[in-house]
Design a protein around this motif. Structure first.
Motif, PDB file in Angstrom:
ATOM      1  N   PHE A 120       0.849  -1.184   0.000  1.00 34.86           N
ATOM      2  CA  PHE A 120       0.000   0.000   0.000  1.00 34.86           C
ATOM      3  C   PHE A 120       0.884   1.233   0.000  1.00 34.86           C
ATOM      4  CE2 PHE A 120       0.671  -1.124   4.462  1.00 34.86           C
ATOM      5  CZ  PHE A 120       1.097   0.076   5.002  1.00 34.86           C
ATOM      6  N   VAL A 121       0.273   2.355  -0.340  1.00 35.16           N
ATOM      7  CA  VAL A 121       0.948   3.652  -0.276  1.00 35.16           C
ATOM      8  C   VAL A 121       0.032   4.597   0.481  1.00 35.16           C
ATOM      9  CG1 VAL A 121       1.877   5.612  -1.564  1.00 35.16           C
ATOM     10  CG2 VAL A 121       2.075   3.311  -2.514  1.00 35.16           C
ATOM     11  N   LEU A 122       0.544   5.162   1.573  1.00 31.99           N
ATOM     12  CA  LEU A 122      -0.194   6.158   2.344  1.00 31.99           C
ATOM     13  C   LEU A 122       0.736   7.334   2.631  1.00 31.99           C
ATOM     14  CD1 LEU A 122      -2.107   3.889   4.912  1.00 31.99           C
ATOM     15  CD2 LEU A 122      -3.089   5.089   2.963  1.00 31.99           C
ATOM     16  N   VAL A 123       0.130   8.487   2.893  1.00 28.46           N
ATOM     17  CA  VAL A 123       0.896   9.710   3.121  1.00 28.46           C
ATOM     18  C   VAL A 123       0.935  10.017   4.616  1.00 28.46           C
ATOM     19  CG1 VAL A 123       1.016  12.179   2.597  1.00 28.46           C
ATOM     20  CG2 VAL A 123       0.249  10.571   0.844  1.00 28.46           C
ATOM     21  N   ASP A 124       2.133  10.404   5.107  1.00 28.84           N
ATOM     22  CA  ASP A 124       2.270  10.720   6.533  1.00 28.84           C
ATOM     23  C   ASP A 124       1.914  12.184   6.808  1.00 28.84           C
ATOM     24  OD1 ASP A 124       4.511  12.328   5.995  1.00 28.84           O
ATOM     25  OD2 ASP A 124       5.946  10.840   6.693  1.00 28.84           O
ATOM     26  N   MET A 125       2.086  12.586   8.059  1.00 25.83           N
ATOM     27  CA  MET A 125       1.671  13.906   8.500  1.00 25.83           C
ATOM     28  C   MET A 125       2.544  15.022   7.902  1.00 25.83           C
ATOM     29  SD  MET A 125      -0.709  12.555  10.079  1.00 25.83           S
ATOM     30  CE  MET A 125      -1.569  13.986  10.593  1.00 25.83           C
ATOM     31  N   GLU A 126       3.715  14.673   7.359  1.00 24.88           N
ATOM     32  CA  GLU A 126       4.588  15.665   6.722  1.00 24.88           C
ATOM     33  C   GLU A 126       4.425  15.673   5.206  1.00 24.88           C
ATOM     34  OE1 GLU A 126       6.196  13.718   9.412  1.00 24.88           O
ATOM     35  OE2 GLU A 126       5.452  15.443  10.539  1.00 24.88           O
ATOM     36  N   GLY A 127       3.490  14.871   4.699  1.00 24.47           N
ATOM     37  CA  GLY A 127       3.241  14.822   3.263  1.00 24.47           C
ATOM     38  C   GLY A 127       4.107  13.823   2.514  1.00 24.47           C
ATOM     39  N   GLU A 128       4.899  13.027   3.231  1.00 22.29           N
ATOM     40  CA  GLU A 128       5.744  12.022   2.590  1.00 22.29           C
ATOM     41  C   GLU A 128       4.964  10.742   2.349  1.00 22.29           C
ATOM     42  OE1 GLU A 128       9.694  11.211   4.135  1.00 22.29           O
ATOM     43  OE2 GLU A 128       9.644  13.143   5.182  1.00 22.29           O
ATOM     44  N   VAL A 156      -0.865   3.230  11.226  1.00 23.11           N
ATOM     45  CA  VAL A 156      -1.943   3.550  10.296  1.00 23.11           C
ATOM     46  C   VAL A 156      -3.175   3.961  11.087  1.00 23.11           C
ATOM     47  CG1 VAL A 156      -3.402   2.699   8.420  1.00 23.11           C
ATOM     48  CG2 VAL A 156      -1.046   1.877   8.631  1.00 23.11           C
ATOM     49  N   ASN A 157      -3.499   5.253  11.000  1.00 23.63           N
ATOM     50  CA  ASN A 157      -4.708   5.744  11.653  1.00 23.63           C
ATOM     51  C   ASN A 157      -5.888   5.428  10.745  1.00 23.63           C
ATOM     52  OD1 ASN A 157      -6.815   8.138  11.787  1.00 23.63           O
ATOM     53  ND2 ASN A 157      -5.953   7.817  13.819  1.00 23.63           N
ATOM     54  N   VAL A 158      -6.985   5.001  11.362  1.00 24.64           N
ATOM     55  CA  VAL A 158      -8.146   4.570  10.592  1.00 24.64           C
ATOM     56  C   VAL A 158      -9.142   5.713  10.383  1.00 24.64           C
ATOM     57  CG1 VAL A 158      -7.924   2.127  11.088  1.00 24.64           C
ATOM     58  CG2 VAL A 158      -9.160   3.550  12.672  1.00 24.64           C
ATOM     59  N   SER A 159      -8.909   6.464   9.331  1.00 23.88           N
ATOM     60  CA  SER A 159      -9.869   7.438   8.786  1.00 23.88           C
ATOM     61  C   SER A 159     -10.213   8.639   9.648  1.00 23.88           C
ATOM     62  CB  SER A 159     -11.174   6.725   8.412  1.00 23.88           C
ATOM     63  OG  SER A 159     -10.935   5.661   7.564  1.00 23.88           O
ATOM     64  N   GLU A 160      -9.304   9.120  10.454  1.00 19.66           N
ATOM     65  CA  GLU A 160      -9.599  10.314  11.246  1.00 19.66           C
ATOM     66  C   GLU A 160      -9.032  11.551  10.560  1.00 19.66           C
ATOM     67  OE1 GLU A 160      -9.804   9.782  15.687  1.00 19.66           O
ATOM     68  OE2 GLU A 160      -8.377   8.210  15.135  1.00 19.66           O
ATOM     69  N   SER A 161      -9.407  12.707  11.062  1.00 17.92           N
ATOM     70  CA  SER A 161      -8.933  13.951  10.462  1.00 17.92           C
ATOM     71  C   SER A 161      -7.462  14.167  10.792  1.00 17.92           C
ATOM     72  CB  SER A 161      -9.749  15.142  10.962  1.00 17.92           C
ATOM     73  OG  SER A 161      -9.376  15.468  12.290  1.00 17.92           O
ATOM     74  N   VAL A 171       0.547   7.512   9.313  1.00 21.19           N
ATOM     75  CA  VAL A 171      -0.174   7.698   8.055  1.00 21.19           C
ATOM     76  C   VAL A 171      -1.666   7.541   8.334  1.00 21.19           C
ATOM     77  CG1 VAL A 171       1.747   6.960   6.595  1.00 21.19           C
ATOM     78  CG2 VAL A 171       0.154   5.251   7.455  1.00 21.19           C
ATOM     79  N   ILE A 172      -2.484   8.196   7.504  1.00 19.59           N
ATOM     80  CA  ILE A 172      -3.935   8.110   7.687  1.00 19.59           C
ATOM     81  C   ILE A 172      -4.542   7.368   6.505  1.00 19.59           C
ATOM     82  CG2 ILE A 172      -6.100   9.387   7.976  1.00 19.59           C
ATOM     83  CD1 ILE A 172      -4.487  11.681   9.175  1.00 19.59           C
ATOM     84  N   ASP A 173      -5.286   6.334   6.815  1.00 15.35           N
ATOM     85  CA  ASP A 173      -6.000   5.538   5.812  1.00 15.35           C
ATOM     86  C   ASP A 173      -7.363   6.204   5.582  1.00 15.35           C
ATOM     87  OD1 ASP A 173      -6.802   3.514   4.109  1.00 15.35           O
ATOM     88  OD2 ASP A 173      -7.158   2.054   5.710  1.00 15.35           O
ATOM     89  N   THR A 174      -7.363   7.303   4.822  1.00 12.81           N
ATOM     90  CA  THR A 174      -8.561   8.142   4.704  1.00 12.81           C
ATOM     91  C   THR A 174      -9.768   7.421   4.119  1.00 12.81           C
ATOM     92  OG1 THR A 174      -7.699   8.989   2.613  1.00 12.81           O
ATOM     93  CG2 THR A 174      -7.332  10.334   4.556  1.00 12.81           C
ATOM     94  N   ASP A 175      -9.556   6.518   3.198  1.00 10.36           N
ATOM     95  CA  ASP A 175     -10.693   5.830   2.579  1.00 10.36           C
ATOM     96  C   ASP A 175     -10.859   4.385   3.068  1.00 10.36           C
ATOM     97  OD1 ASP A 175      -8.511   4.731   1.362  1.00 10.36           O
ATOM     98  OD2 ASP A 175      -9.000   5.436  -0.650  1.00 10.36           O
ATOM     99  N   SER A 176     -10.136   4.020   4.117  1.00 10.66           N
ATOM    100  CA  SER A 176     -10.229   2.698   4.766  1.00 10.66           C
ATOM    101  C   SER A 176      -9.867   1.526   3.854  1.00 10.66           C
ATOM    102  CB  SER A 176     -11.627   2.478   5.357  1.00 10.66           C
ATOM    103  OG  SER A 176     -11.909   3.463   6.306  1.00 10.66           O
ATOM    104  N   GLN A 177      -9.186   1.786   2.756  1.00  8.43           N
ATOM    105  CA  GLN A 177      -8.828   0.687   1.854  1.00  8.43           C
ATOM    106  C   GLN A 177      -7.774  -0.239   2.449  1.00  8.43           C
ATOM    107  OE1 GLN A 177      -7.890   1.921  -2.116  1.00  8.43           O
ATOM    108  NE2 GLN A 177      -9.980   2.570  -2.551  1.00  8.43           N
ATOM    109  N   VAL A 178      -6.800   0.330   3.150  1.00  2.00           N
ATOM    110  CA  VAL A 178      -5.755  -0.504   3.750  1.00  2.00           C
ATOM    111  C   VAL A 178      -6.352  -1.317   4.900  1.00  2.00           C
ATOM    112  CG1 VAL A 178      -3.506  -0.504   4.901  1.00  2.00           C
ATOM    113  CG2 VAL A 178      -3.952   1.090   3.029  1.00  2.00           C
ATOM    114  N   GLN A 179      -7.203  -0.670   5.685  1.00  2.00           N
ATOM    115  CA  GLN A 179      -7.886  -1.361   6.781  1.00  2.00           C
ATOM    116  C   GLN A 179      -8.689  -2.539   6.233  1.00  2.00           C
ATOM    117  OE1 GLN A 179     -10.527   1.177   9.034  1.00  2.00           O
ATOM    118  NE2 GLN A 179     -11.050  -0.444  10.455  1.00  2.00           N
ATOM    119  N   ALA A 180      -9.382  -2.332   5.128  1.00  2.00           N
ATOM    120  CA  ALA A 180     -10.162  -3.407   4.517  1.00  2.00           C
ATOM    121  C   ALA A 180      -9.254  -4.496   3.952  1.00  2.00           C
ATOM    122  CB  ALA A 180     -11.063  -2.843   3.424  1.00  2.00           C
TER     123      ALA A 180
END
Length: 174
Positions: free
Chosen positions: A45-53, A101-106, A124-133
């Motif tokens: 998977f690819v997710l973005v961290d709090m610094e945009g990386e 991996v945070n599950v879909s929070e702001s 990293v934030i899993d905004t659309d819950s795809q990684v969680q799924a």
């Protein structure tokens, strides 16, 4: 009048029976829905961290990855974060990485939480819950230990103690 009442009751009974059957089926097969198996390759998977990386799991090949799924509202998650942070600081130069991996929070809620707890590891934030799924996560917290070859070594749900985190990181240290 009686015939109409009989039809209504029968319809309601059929709907209730179908709901009960589906609930039983879903509960009996939920263990079979585990999408990630120990000994198999972890889904990339690819997710973005709090610094945009961007963080791509396969980019960590050659290192152990402590993959933790969590939420700011989850008390057991909150309890284990200092332990994960302490051990991350001890093991990060020994080939073990943490990906939380945070599950879909702001982003705001996650940033505030991370600052309050003084967390150093990538979040990293899993905004659309795809990684969680993809990983079949339920309930939180959930932790996957991934070895240097990208294979899942262990799956753990529930709160971790500091000694357990240390033991897990030692297990995936290359």
């Amino acid at each position: 009048m009686k015939k109409r009442r009989l039809v209504m009751r029968t319809t309601i009974l059929v709907i209730l029976a179908a709901a009960v059957a589906y609930t039983l089926y879903a509960n009996l097969t939920k263990d079979n829905r585990m999408k990630v198996e120990v000994g198999k390759k972890a889904p990339d998977f690819v997710l973005v961290d709090m610094e945009g990386e961007k963080h791509k799991l396969s980019d960590y090949k050659g290192q152990g990855v402590f993959l933790n799924f969590w939420g700011t509202w989850c008390k057991p998650c909150e309890a284990e974060m200092p332990y994960i942070n302490n051990q991350y600081n001890h093991y990060k130069d020994k080939g073990v990485q943490v990906l939380a991996v945070n599950v879909s929070e702001s982003e705001l809620a996650v940033n505030r939480f991370a600052e309050r707890k003084g967390l150093d590891f990538p979040i990293v934030i899993d905004t659309d819950s795809q990684v969680q799924a993809a990983y079949g996560i339920d309930p939180l917290p959930a932790t996957f230990l991934i070895d240097k070859d990208g294979k899942v070594v262990k799956y753990h749900t529930g709160t971790l103690t500091e000694s357990t985190v240390r033991e897990f990181m030692e297990k995936i240290k290359p």
